[in-house]
Design a protein around this motif. Structure first.
Motif, PDB file in Angstrom:
ATOM      1  N   TRP A  43       0.808  -1.217   0.000  1.00 22.46           N
ATOM      2  CA  TRP A  43       0.000   0.000   0.000  1.00 22.46           C
ATOM      3  C   TRP A  43       0.845   1.273   0.000  1.00 22.46           C
ATOM      4  O   TRP A  43       0.305   2.372  -0.086  1.00 22.46           O
ATOM      5  N   ARG A  46       2.976   2.962  -4.259  1.00 19.91           N
ATOM      6  CA  ARG A  46       2.576   4.014  -5.207  1.00 19.91           C
ATOM      7  C   ARG A  46       3.232   5.348  -4.916  1.00 19.91           C
ATOM      8  O   ARG A  46       3.616   6.087  -5.831  1.00 19.91           O
ATOM      9  N   TYR A  63      -4.208   6.654  -2.825  1.00 13.76           N
ATOM     10  CA  TYR A  63      -3.279   5.666  -2.270  1.00 13.76           C
ATOM     11  C   TYR A  63      -2.670   6.239  -0.988  1.00 13.76           C
ATOM     12  O   TYR A  63      -2.933   7.387  -0.609  1.00 13.76           O
TER      13      TYR A  63
END
Length: 481
Positions: A43, A46, A63
């Motif tokens: 997670w 990005r 994100y």
């Protein structure tokens, strides 16, 4: 005591304080956010691929931490490389704790150095006024019993990188501007300094969560300050042309940096609205404001350290009023401007989102800029009063200051702190020496987690980081019951 002897005595005090802080930091346990940020976890991939969040802005993508690229990158780079270097001298387990201690100590030294520079007006370590400011400031860095309410350096290395490190760099950025304003001189920057400040502005804007509000408030107050100075000389503004004349009168170099930094921080705030971690913030803004007083009350009532520091600043302000000198009046004006900054910052805090681990909005991490302001005000006023008070009062005041510094120093001495990571170390040793690939840990203390792991499948991320550090020689999972 000669000036040379005085300086050596102060150097010994400062070195002893820093060395003791290093020992404290070395014995603190690893926190539960390190693995996700260092590796990183899925997670957080990005943000490392899109440093300035263009995919969020132009494609509406959400994100984790889209406006905090540089702190994520720095933690990943530091903890993927420094422990490996340290393993030439110490064991893999020791290398991780040593890397944390070195980084925390460096950040503490940076903030202490900058606060002393702001107080004394010089960053020269050999100047007597700088050394006095450093002695006044260093005991206020609390790593033991008062850390919960006035800890500048967090127990968690992750929180230290996200909060204390950006504040130290921000103090470094604004120092040339502060020195120019304080002395009434023009801002003098070399070409290299201009490039470094521009780069620092970009890095800070996409760093910790406190930077944008602190920068925007500071830039606004600087503009107000110059406005008051201009209109005091030229009369009250009578038309829009007066404001245009004021804007044209501002130092161009100063204005350029303030505008660029402010625009970057406004963009960072906008980018932060695409942070998927904010989606869990279900508490309405109005309710956050109703919780603010309780958060303030808790910070100033749970331990003596913070309210005592505030009381000392107020007492010093009373002494300044009684002096009735031009320089004392200038000190009081500085206190008022700093107080206004603190008030605006606290009022903006509820707009920064909600976290369930910070139910009353205010906590030591979010209140860090206010704490640094209090430390600055204490050091500034105390050093001034030690020089300017009448001789018959100066010895009593100096004795009181020494008592306060000894009090804070004694409060930071807690032998139990040196056992803080003993259980975690034992768990890491068990993982390192166990022949099993799935290890049942005999302790219930956390290992790179915030809570004990009860299912071995949940330990994969932490096992990967331990393998990277060389703590384990093969991929291992673990669980606790």
């Amino acid at each position: 005591m000669s000036i040379c002897s005085f300086r050596w005595f102060i150097f010994v005090l400062i070195f002893t304080d820093i060395a003791y802080s290093f020992c404290q930091h070395f014995h603190i346990a690893l926190d539960g956010d390190m693995a996700a940020i260092i590796l990183p976890a899925e997670w957080y991939h990005r943000v490392l691929e899109d440093p300035f969040g263009f995919s969020a802005i132009f494609q509406g993508e959400k994100y984790g931490a889209p406006n905090r690229f540089f702190v994520h990158w720095f933690m990943g780079f530091y903890f993927k490389n420094i422990p490996a270097l340290l393993q030439h001298f110490v064991s893999p387990i020791d290398s991780v704790y040593l890397a944390c201690a070195l980084l925390k100590t460096a950040i503490q030294v940076l903030i202490g150095w900058m606060l002393a520079a702001y107080i004394s007006g010089t960053a020269n370590l050999s100047r007597r006024e700088f050394l006095l400011a450093a002695v006044l400031i260093l005991p206020l860095f609390q790593n033991a019993d008062y850390r919960g309410t006035m800890g500048v350096i967090e127990g968690s290395i992750t929180y230290t990188c996200f909060y204390a490190l950006p504040m130290g760099l921000l103090l470094l950025f604004f120092f040339p501007f502060f020195r120019a304003i304080r002395s009434g001189s023009d801002l003098q920057l070399s070409f290299l300094q201009k490039i470094m400040l521009a780069c620092l502005a970009v890095v800070l804007a996409f760093n910790g969560p406190l930077v944008p509000p602190v920068v925007l408030i500071t830039c606004l107050l600087i503009l107000f300050y110059f406005g008051f100075q201009y209109f005091r000389k030229n009369g009250e503004p009578s038309s829009p042309l007066s404001w245009i004349a004021y804007a044209g009168n501002l130092p161009k170099q100063l204005l350029a940096y303030l505008l660029i930094f402010s625009i970057l921080c406004l963009y960072s705030l906008w980018l932060g609205t695409y942070n998927v971690e904010n989606d869990a913030a279900t508490v309405p803004v109005l309710e956050r404001y109703t919780r603010l007083p309780l958060g303030m009350f808790n910070q100033f009532s749970l331990r003596l350290g913070l309210p005592l520091l505030l009381a000392l600043v107020l007492v010093n302000a009373v002494f300044l009023k009684k002096l009735k000198s031009e320089e004392a009046a200038r000190m009081l004006k500085i206190l008022k401007w700093v107080g206004l900054f603190c008030l605006l910052f606290i009022l903006l805090l509820p707009l920064g989102g909600y976290r369930d681990y910070r139910p009353n909005i205010i906590r030591r991490d979010t209140l860090l800029p206010v704490l640094l302001c209090l430390m600055f005000c204490f050091g500034l006023t105390s050093s001034f009063l030690l020089r300017e008070l009448p001789q018959r009062f100066r010895k009593f005041f100096a004795g009181g200051i020494v008592f306060v510094l000894v009090f804070y120093t004694a409060a930071d001495v807690n032998p139990r702190l040196f056992d803080h990571n003993r259980c975690q170390r034992a768990a890491l040793e068990q993982l390192a020496t166990s022949p099993e690939k799935v290890v049942h840990l005999s302790t219930d203390c956390t290992v790179l987690t915030w809570t004990p792991v009860t299912n071995e499948r949940d330990s994969e991320l932490y096992g990967r980081l331990l393998l990277h550090w060389g703590v384990t020689k093969e991929m291992k999972y673990f669980y606790q019951k």
